[in-house]
Design a protein around this motif. Sequence first.
Motif, PDB file in Angstrom:
ATOM      1  N   ALA A   1     -17.492  -4.086   6.506  1.00  0.00           N
ATOM      2  CA  ALA A   1     -17.309  -5.313   5.742  1.00  0.00           C
ATOM      3  C   ALA A   1     -16.999  -5.028   4.281  1.00  0.00           C
ATOM      4  N   ASP A   2     -17.420  -3.849   3.789  1.00  0.00           N
ATOM      5  CA  ASP A   2     -17.252  -3.547   2.370  1.00  0.00           C
ATOM      6  C   ASP A   2     -16.005  -2.718   2.083  1.00  0.00           C
ATOM      7  N   ALA A   3     -15.135  -2.561   3.061  1.00  0.00           N
ATOM      8  CA  ALA A   3     -13.929  -1.739   2.878  1.00  0.00           C
ATOM      9  C   ALA A   3     -12.706  -2.524   3.310  1.00  0.00           C
ATOM     10  N   ILE A   4     -11.551  -2.134   2.789  1.00  0.00           N
ATOM     11  CA  ILE A   4     -10.312  -2.748   3.236  1.00  0.00           C
ATOM     12  C   ILE A   4     -10.148  -2.468   4.727  1.00  0.00           C
ATOM     13  N   GLU A   5      -9.709  -3.462   5.467  1.00  0.00           N
ATOM     14  CA  GLU A   5      -9.591  -3.286   6.906  1.00  0.00           C
ATOM     15  C   GLU A   5      -8.353  -2.464   7.246  1.00  0.00           C
ATOM     16  N   ARG A   6      -8.446  -1.768   8.377  1.00  0.00           N
ATOM     17  CA  ARG A   6      -7.387  -0.843   8.763  1.00  0.00           C
ATOM     18  C   ARG A   6      -6.040  -1.540   8.861  1.00  0.00           C
ATOM     19  N   TRP A   7      -6.015  -2.750   9.375  1.00  0.00           N
ATOM     20  CA  TRP A   7      -4.743  -3.438   9.582  1.00  0.00           C
ATOM     21  C   TRP A   7      -4.054  -3.799   8.269  1.00  0.00           C
ATOM     22  N   GLN A   8      -4.776  -3.722   7.158  1.00  0.00           N
ATOM     23  CA  GLN A   8      -4.192  -4.016   5.850  1.00  0.00           C
ATOM     24  C   GLN A   8      -3.645  -2.773   5.147  1.00  0.00           C
ATOM     25  N   THR A   9      -3.726  -1.629   5.795  1.00  0.00           N
ATOM     26  CA  THR A   9      -3.285  -0.374   5.192  1.00  0.00           C
ATOM     27  C   THR A   9      -1.892   0.013   5.688  1.00  0.00           C
ATOM     28  N   LEU A  10      -1.226   0.830   4.914  1.00  0.00           N
ATOM     29  CA  LEU A  10       0.051   1.425   5.324  1.00  0.00           C
ATOM     30  C   LEU A  10      -0.072   2.936   5.146  1.00  0.00           C
ATOM     31  N   PRO A  11      -0.556   3.636   6.166  1.00  0.00           N
ATOM     32  CA  PRO A  11      -0.703   5.087   6.061  1.00  0.00           C
ATOM     33  C   PRO A  11       0.621   5.772   5.758  1.00  0.00           C
ATOM     34  N   ALA A  12       0.523   6.979   5.254  1.00  0.00           N
ATOM     35  CA  ALA A  12       1.708   7.736   4.847  1.00  0.00           C
ATOM     36  C   ALA A  12       2.665   7.949   6.019  1.00  0.00           C
ATOM     37  N   THR A  13       3.947   7.989   5.701  1.00  0.00           N
ATOM     38  CA  THR A  13       4.950   8.342   6.706  1.00  0.00           C
ATOM     39  C   THR A  13       4.750   9.793   7.121  1.00  0.00           C
ATOM     40  N   PRO A  14       4.710  10.091   8.418  1.00  0.00           N
ATOM     41  CA  PRO A  14       4.536  11.480   8.856  1.00  0.00           C
ATOM     42  C   PRO A  14       5.685  12.375   8.410  1.00  0.00           C
TER      43      PRO A  14
ATOM     44  N   ASN B   1      -7.445  -4.727  15.464  1.00  0.00           N
ATOM     45  CA  ASN B   1      -7.588  -4.257  14.084  1.00  0.00           C
ATOM     46  C   ASN B   1      -6.383  -3.440  13.642  1.00  0.00           C
ATOM     47  N   ALA B   2      -5.184  -3.872  14.047  1.00  0.00           N
ATOM     48  CA  ALA B   2      -3.953  -3.169  13.703  1.00  0.00           C
ATOM     49  C   ALA B   2      -2.861  -4.204  13.453  1.00  0.00           C
ATOM     50  N   SER B   3      -1.783  -3.770  12.798  1.00  0.00           N
ATOM     51  CA  SER B   3      -0.702  -4.678  12.427  1.00  0.00           C
ATOM     52  C   SER B   3       0.623  -4.182  12.991  1.00  0.00           C
ATOM     53  N   HIS B   4       1.693  -4.544  12.330  1.00  0.00           N
ATOM     54  CA  HIS B   4       3.042  -4.109  12.706  1.00  0.00           C
ATOM     55  C   HIS B   4       3.180  -2.589  12.631  1.00  0.00           C
ATOM     56  N   PHE B   5       2.225  -1.955  11.971  1.00  0.00           N
ATOM     57  CA  PHE B   5       2.265  -0.505  11.748  1.00  0.00           C
ATOM     58  C   PHE B   5       1.131   0.190  12.494  1.00  0.00           C
ATOM     59  N   ALA B   6       0.779  -0.318  13.663  1.00  0.00           N
ATOM     60  CA  ALA B   6      -0.359   0.194  14.435  1.00  0.00           C
ATOM     61  C   ALA B   6      -0.207   1.666  14.783  1.00  0.00           C
ATOM     62  N   PHE B   7       0.997   2.138  15.026  1.00  0.00           N
ATOM     63  CA  PHE B   7       1.225   3.531  15.414  1.00  0.00           C
ATOM     64  C   PHE B   7       0.852   4.501  14.301  1.00  0.00           C
TER      65      PHE B   7
END
Length: 280
Positions: A20-33, A257-263
């Motif tokens: 609850a105290d952290a940004i949720e995973r679905w709101q993140t955009l991890p680095a491009t591999p 808990n994922a978005s358009h960038f779930a992968f």
Amino acid sequence: MDRRLFLATALLGLARIPRADAIERWQTLPATPAPIAGRSARAEVNGISLFHVETGEGSPVVFLHGGLSNSDYFGLQVPVVARHHRVICVDSRGHGRSTRNTQPFGYDLMTDDVVALLDHLKIQRAAIIGWSDGAIIGLDMAMRHPDRVSRVFAFGANTKTSGLQPDIDKNPTFAQFIARAKTEYERLSPTPGEYDQFLQQIEKMWDTQPNWTDEQLRTIRAPVLIADGQYDEGIRREHTEYMAATIPGAGLLILPNASHFAFLQDPTLFNAALMDFLGS
């Protein structure tokens, strides 16, 4: 066990509870591999130079990325799939390292590029793993070139323009992606100074395509899994459910808990679903 029930059960077992105290995973955009390791080459097809990378052995699987991006985005999936399959990862026309010509962007055109690449590689039939625009291309292939498609994993697709959320570009995660795409385009493209023109052309395509009828979708005979993230920034949930209900025999998968960038956000869960669908 029915494929839909199996996937739903797997999701319940693998879903994580966000803090609850952290940004949720679905709101993140991890680095491009990092770029995919393999045999890179170019195919001269339909008036363009189409960059692609091959790795692995076995039945062929083609990865098709989303609009504005490039094949590097599948860097967390390709090594897993390549343990069992011959993987071909493509930069779509005008994207990444591939060139474009004066023809307006369109899904039929980009689909025909993929078919021409299969001809070039002497591959009769392949499974298609598509994200966003790549998923739309996979469904287009299943309708227009059914003999070239063995199955389609379609993540984050739409089959009508009405399936898109309004003001996608104003979503913080998607706006971050568009900014990143510009940097990557300038680094990879044979025409690095033309991103703004490229973006305008892609946005025009998004505004007008695709708009397939129910009758067209019902012609699909290949096994299809319609997948998306629980919090997709761009695709309406009811549209995702409509696609799965309309395409004959299609499965439906919603990654929690994922978005358009779930992968990128949850590659472990994404890859498990992907390998289950491929039967590996």
